[in-house]
Design a protein around this motif. Structure first.
Motif, PDB file in Angstrom:
ATOM      1  N   GLU A   1       7.616  -6.408   6.049  1.00 23.90           N
ATOM      2  CA  GLU A   1       6.643  -5.349   5.784  1.00 23.90           C
ATOM      3  C   GLU A   1       7.063  -4.545   4.571  1.00 23.90           C
ATOM      4  O   GLU A   1       8.237  -4.251   4.396  1.00 23.90           O
ATOM      5  CB  GLU A   1       6.530  -4.399   6.980  1.00 23.90           C
TER       6      GLU A   1
ATOM      7  N   ASP B   1       6.322  -0.873   2.581  1.00 21.74           N
ATOM      8  CA  ASP B   1       5.753   0.450   2.767  1.00 21.74           C
ATOM      9  C   ASP B   1       4.555   0.633   1.832  1.00 21.74           C
ATOM     10  O   ASP B   1       4.406  -0.090   0.839  1.00 21.74           O
ATOM     11  CB  ASP B   1       6.817   1.505   2.460  1.00 21.74           C
ATOM     12  N   TRP B   2       3.678   1.574   2.125  1.00 17.07           N
ATOM     13  CA  TRP B   2       2.522   1.888   1.296  1.00 17.07           C
ATOM     14  C   TRP B   2       2.999   2.145  -0.135  1.00 17.07           C
ATOM     15  O   TRP B   2       3.967   2.869  -0.345  1.00 17.07           O
ATOM     16  CB  TRP B   2       1.819   3.123   1.855  1.00 17.07           C
ATOM     17  N   HIS B   3       2.359   1.525  -1.095  1.00 20.51           N
ATOM     18  CA  HIS B   3       2.727   1.716  -2.498  1.00 20.51           C
ATOM     19  C   HIS B   3       1.513   1.405  -3.371  1.00 20.51           C
ATOM     20  O   HIS B   3       0.490   0.933  -2.883  1.00 20.51           O
ATOM     21  CB  HIS B   3       3.918   0.838  -2.885  1.00 20.51           C
ATOM     22  N   MET B   4       1.641   1.667  -4.676  1.00 24.45           N
ATOM     23  CA  MET B   4       0.552   1.437  -5.625  1.00 24.45           C
ATOM     24  C   MET B   4       1.091   0.736  -6.865  1.00 24.45           C
ATOM     25  O   MET B   4       2.279   0.804  -7.155  1.00 24.45           O
ATOM     26  CB  MET B   4      -0.078   2.774  -6.043  1.00 24.45           C
ATOM     27  N   HIS B   5       0.176   0.087  -7.577  1.00 27.61           N
ATOM     28  CA  HIS B   5       0.487  -0.546  -8.856  1.00 27.61           C
ATOM     29  C   HIS B   5      -0.581  -0.140  -9.861  1.00 27.61           C
ATOM     30  O   HIS B   5      -1.721   0.131  -9.487  1.00 27.61           O
ATOM     31  CB  HIS B   5       0.492  -2.071  -8.720  1.00 27.61           C
TER      32      HIS B   5
ATOM     33  N   VAL C   1      -3.152  -7.143   4.504  1.00 25.27           N
ATOM     34  CA  VAL C   1      -3.150  -6.101   3.489  1.00 25.27           C
ATOM     35  C   VAL C   1      -4.043  -4.946   3.963  1.00 25.27           C
ATOM     36  O   VAL C   1      -5.179  -5.188   4.381  1.00 25.27           O
ATOM     37  CB  VAL C   1      -3.675  -6.635   2.135  1.00 25.27           C
ATOM     38  N   SER C   2      -3.523  -3.735   3.873  1.00 27.89           N
ATOM     39  CA  SER C   2      -4.312  -2.535   4.191  1.00 27.89           C
ATOM     40  C   SER C   2      -4.488  -1.716   2.918  1.00 27.89           C
ATOM     41  O   SER C   2      -3.528  -1.527   2.178  1.00 27.89           O
ATOM     42  CB  SER C   2      -3.584  -1.687   5.231  1.00 27.89           C
ATOM     43  N   THR C   3      -5.713  -1.249   2.670  1.00 32.71           N
ATOM     44  CA  THR C   3      -6.009  -0.404   1.519  1.00 32.71           C
ATOM     45  C   THR C   3      -6.837   0.789   1.999  1.00 32.71           C
ATOM     46  O   THR C   3      -7.334   0.783   3.125  1.00 32.71           O
ATOM     47  CB  THR C   3      -6.831  -1.175   0.459  1.00 32.71           C
ATOM     48  N   PRO C   4      -7.032   1.801   1.140  1.00 29.52           N
ATOM     49  CA  PRO C   4      -7.891   2.910   1.531  1.00 29.52           C
ATOM     50  C   PRO C   4      -9.315   2.444   1.860  1.00 29.52           C
ATOM     51  O   PRO C   4     -10.014   3.074   2.628  1.00 29.52           O
ATOM     52  CB  PRO C   4      -7.875   3.823   0.309  1.00 29.52           C
TER      53      PRO C   4
ATOM     54  N   MET D   1      -9.059  -3.289   5.437  1.00 30.51           N
ATOM     55  CA  MET D   1      -7.947  -4.169   5.741  1.00 30.51           C
ATOM     56  C   MET D   1      -8.404  -5.610   5.640  1.00 30.51           C
ATOM     57  O   MET D   1      -9.553  -5.937   5.942  1.00 30.51           O
ATOM     58  CB  MET D   1      -7.459  -3.869   7.161  1.00 30.51           C
TER      59      MET D   1
END
Length: 59
Positions: free
Chosen positions: A28, A30-34, A49-52, A55
């Motif tokens: 797993e 952790d929540w992150h951004m690119h 994959v989970s996004t705002p 999922m």
């Protein structure tokens, strides 16, 4: 386990960059951004994959 940290390539000024990784079962992140979008592909196993916006799951 082969692990290429995506943060190590964020400085590359290209619209598309390829990165390969191997993940063990039950891995797993952790929540992150690119700053660029990503396309994930599983040669084996399952990716969840989970996004705002929701999922998704691929096998």
């Amino acid at each position: 386990m082969l692990w290429n940290d995506p943060a190590d390539i964020e400085h590359i000024a290209r619209p598309i960059v390829a990165v390969g990784n191997e993940y063990p079962p039950a891995f797993e992140l952790d929540w992150h951004m690119h700053r660029r979008g990503q396309l994930l592909y599983a040669a084996r196993g399952v990716i969840v994959v989970s996004t705002p916006a929701g999922m998704g799951r691929t096998a």
